[in-house]
Design an enzyme around this catalytic site. Sequence first.
Site, PDB file in Angstrom:
ATOM      1  N   ASP A  98     106.006  40.234  35.365  1.00 10.48           N
ATOM      2  CA  ASP A  98     104.839  40.779  36.051  1.00 10.48           C
ATOM      3  C   ASP A  98     103.810  41.129  34.978  1.00 10.48           C
ATOM      4  OD1 ASP A  98     103.298  42.041  38.150  1.00 10.48           O
ATOM      5  OD2 ASP A  98     105.204  42.356  39.188  1.00 10.48           O
ATOM      6  N   ASP A 199      99.302  40.714  38.579  1.00 11.88           N
ATOM      7  CA  ASP A 199      98.964  41.796  39.498  1.00 11.88           C
ATOM      8  C   ASP A 199      97.455  41.863  39.739  1.00 11.88           C
ATOM      9  OD1 ASP A 199     100.281  44.305  40.704  1.00 11.88           O
ATOM     10  OD2 ASP A 199      98.579  45.176  39.637  1.00 11.88           O
ATOM     11  N   GLU A 255      98.224  37.367  42.099  1.00  9.47           N
ATOM     12  CA  GLU A 255      98.141  38.171  43.321  1.00  9.47           C
ATOM     13  C   GLU A 255      96.656  38.368  43.585  1.00  9.47           C
ATOM     14  OE1 GLU A 255      99.476  42.445  45.203  1.00  9.47           O
ATOM     15  OE2 GLU A 255      98.610  42.307  43.221  1.00  9.47           O
ATOM     16  N   HIS A 328     107.596  43.737  47.380  1.00 12.09           N
ATOM     17  CA  HIS A 328     107.790  45.184  47.237  1.00 12.09           C
ATOM     18  C   HIS A 328     106.653  45.999  47.857  1.00 12.09           C
ATOM     19  CE1 HIS A 328     105.075  43.985  44.136  1.00 12.09           C
ATOM     20  NE2 HIS A 328     104.787  45.239  43.877  1.00 12.09           N
ATOM     21  N   ASP A 329     105.611  45.335  48.323  1.00 18.70           N
ATOM     22  CA  ASP A 329     104.480  46.039  48.943  1.00 18.70           C
ATOM     23  C   ASP A 329     104.466  45.893  50.460  1.00 18.70           C
ATOM     24  OD1 ASP A 329     103.446  46.805  46.470  1.00 18.70           O
ATOM     25  OD2 ASP A 329     102.244  44.986  46.286  1.00 18.70           O
TER      26      ASP A 329
HETATM   27  C1  NOJ Z   1      99.800  45.344  43.388  1.00 17.98           C
HETATM   28  C2  NOJ Z   1     101.250  45.674  43.218  1.00 17.98           C
HETATM   29  O1  NOJ Z   1     102.012  44.700  43.863  1.00 17.98           O
HETATM   30  C3  NOJ Z   1     101.437  47.059  43.767  1.00 17.98           C
HETATM   31  O2  NOJ Z   1     102.790  47.408  43.883  1.00 17.98           O
HETATM   32  C4  NOJ Z   1     100.702  48.014  42.880  1.00 17.98           C
HETATM   33  O3  NOJ Z   1     100.756  49.305  43.435  1.00 17.98           O
HETATM   34  C5  NOJ Z   1      99.234  47.616  42.711  1.00 17.98           C
HETATM   35  N1  NOJ Z   1      99.038  46.215  42.542  1.00 17.98           N
HETATM   36  C6  NOJ Z   1      98.639  48.297  41.511  1.00 17.98           C
HETATM   37  O4  NOJ Z   1      99.184  47.770  40.334  1.00 17.98           O
END
Ligand code: NOJ
Length: 558
Positions: A98, A199, A255, A328-329
Amino acid sequence: MAETWWKQSVVYQIYPRSFKDSNGDGIGDLNGITEKLDYLKELGIDVIWLSPVYESPNDDNGYDISNYRGIMKEFGTMEDYDRMLAAAHERGIKIVMDLVVNHTSDEHPWFVESRKSKDNPYRDYYIWREGKEGNPPNNWESCFSGSAWKYDEETDMYFLHLFSKKQPDLNWDNPKVRDEVFDMMEWWCQKGIDGFRMDVISMISKVPGLPDGKLKESGYGDFGPFVQNGPHVHEYLQEMNRRVLSKHSLLTVGECSGVTIEEAKKYANSDGSELSMVFQFEHMDLDGGETFKWNDRKIDLVELKETLSKWQVELYGKAWNSLYWCNHDQPRILSRLGNPSKEYHDVSAKMLATCLHMMQGTPYIYQGEELGMTNVPFEKLEDFRDIESINAYRECVGKNLIAPDDMMRYLRYKSRDNARTPMQWDDTENAGFTAGTPWIMVNPNYTEINAKEQLAREDSVFHYYQKLIRLRKEYPIIVYGKYSLLLPQDRSLYVYKRELDGQTLLVICNFTDQEVPYEIPEELKGRDKKVLISNISGDYGKNDMDLKPYEAMVFLYE
Ligand code: NOJ
């Protein structure tokens, strides 16, 4: 279409904190991952995407990094990391790291320096602005509630943080920042890693002047248009590509919140000038609303089909898709689009997997998805650990935007913590995740839903995923075939075709708990077919069928 290893791969995402604890401190770690590599080998995945394992004060569970070249103490040491990397490679599994470089932790030495004085050499590594008559420089709201600016007494100025106050945004317009980031990336490449998941990479370039955003219900402004796909983002990624990525054989996935098809064609262009692929959010945002994601609305199947199909069709031959239901989000897909009841748990988990894994793009499996892990019956606010959830509760309830009971229901449905409870390995205490006290509660359904039980049962969700992965390796049509949607307006079924070199793949998924009649398309009737996979054993000889609840099947016409 050019063939590359990452188009033919299946990626498995590990959230290290919740995967496997090897030393009894209640927190997953690198040695725990090493222990479980054989499990992943058995599943058949090719690549692991590792959520951040770097040094971090953990304001946002590792997405706030204080040292990009060091390992978080709770997760182990660099020696543990090297051992894990080697052990993965021995098994033919690649490792994608990541890369969190839109922001650092406020405890990163660059920021510690930056905040010291206006003329500090690191000042311009971050985004500092004067306040406006005692107020922040603009009205932007942070992703984790409240203003996106924090006042710093030291120099009487504000710094920008699109996420938590402890995640100051880096200033990518400063060439020194880019040099530092690219050097660090090269350092990891030299270690032998196989790629980066980037990210919020679509947010690194901000519109000059940082104008106020459109007002939201919260009273703050929306930074989206001034931050997402900003003016220099492609230029910076092309520079990154020239200086680092192009020198290695990597899988890179950006992302990209706010990414449109037009933008994705640039980020993930098949000319290889930027990234391999992007994560888009449109299908995950279909159940959003005025209060952002905080509601318990269901995703509409017709809209889901329209959205996913648009990405499938429009990127074809031009850019590459990533395929995901979970990370994970996101809450667990089974609780969102499937049916976690005892009766339909397995069959609906398998249906969702079929629907996604037969599409074009690189599939991602999030830990536990291969077992059909579900959302978690959190009871009270204290059960949650996620900064986004906790802040959102305070903000929405505090400002009377949402009633407390409603907000708890929404958190239970949508909180990121649903994905973050420990991996369910077996039916012993704490699901076999830790010998200590887990950092977040274990889903009480671990006694029924766990890896040990599913490994031992031939018709489990695990073995179904295993088969889907195997099929992708056997049949190029699954990787490269051209996609087209059938029955776009049908409110129960998701049916699509893939075509390659005279072959046709027909994918049929019933998204409901009802029996639904279905008839094979005229042009395929009478052609010889192979049943590649199905989640219920049925009679597939007929052209007219009554699909059972959540039934899914894939036919290959040669
Ligand atoms: C996206 C990540 O997937 C998330 O978990 C994170 O809180 C935010 N970006 C900030 O890094």
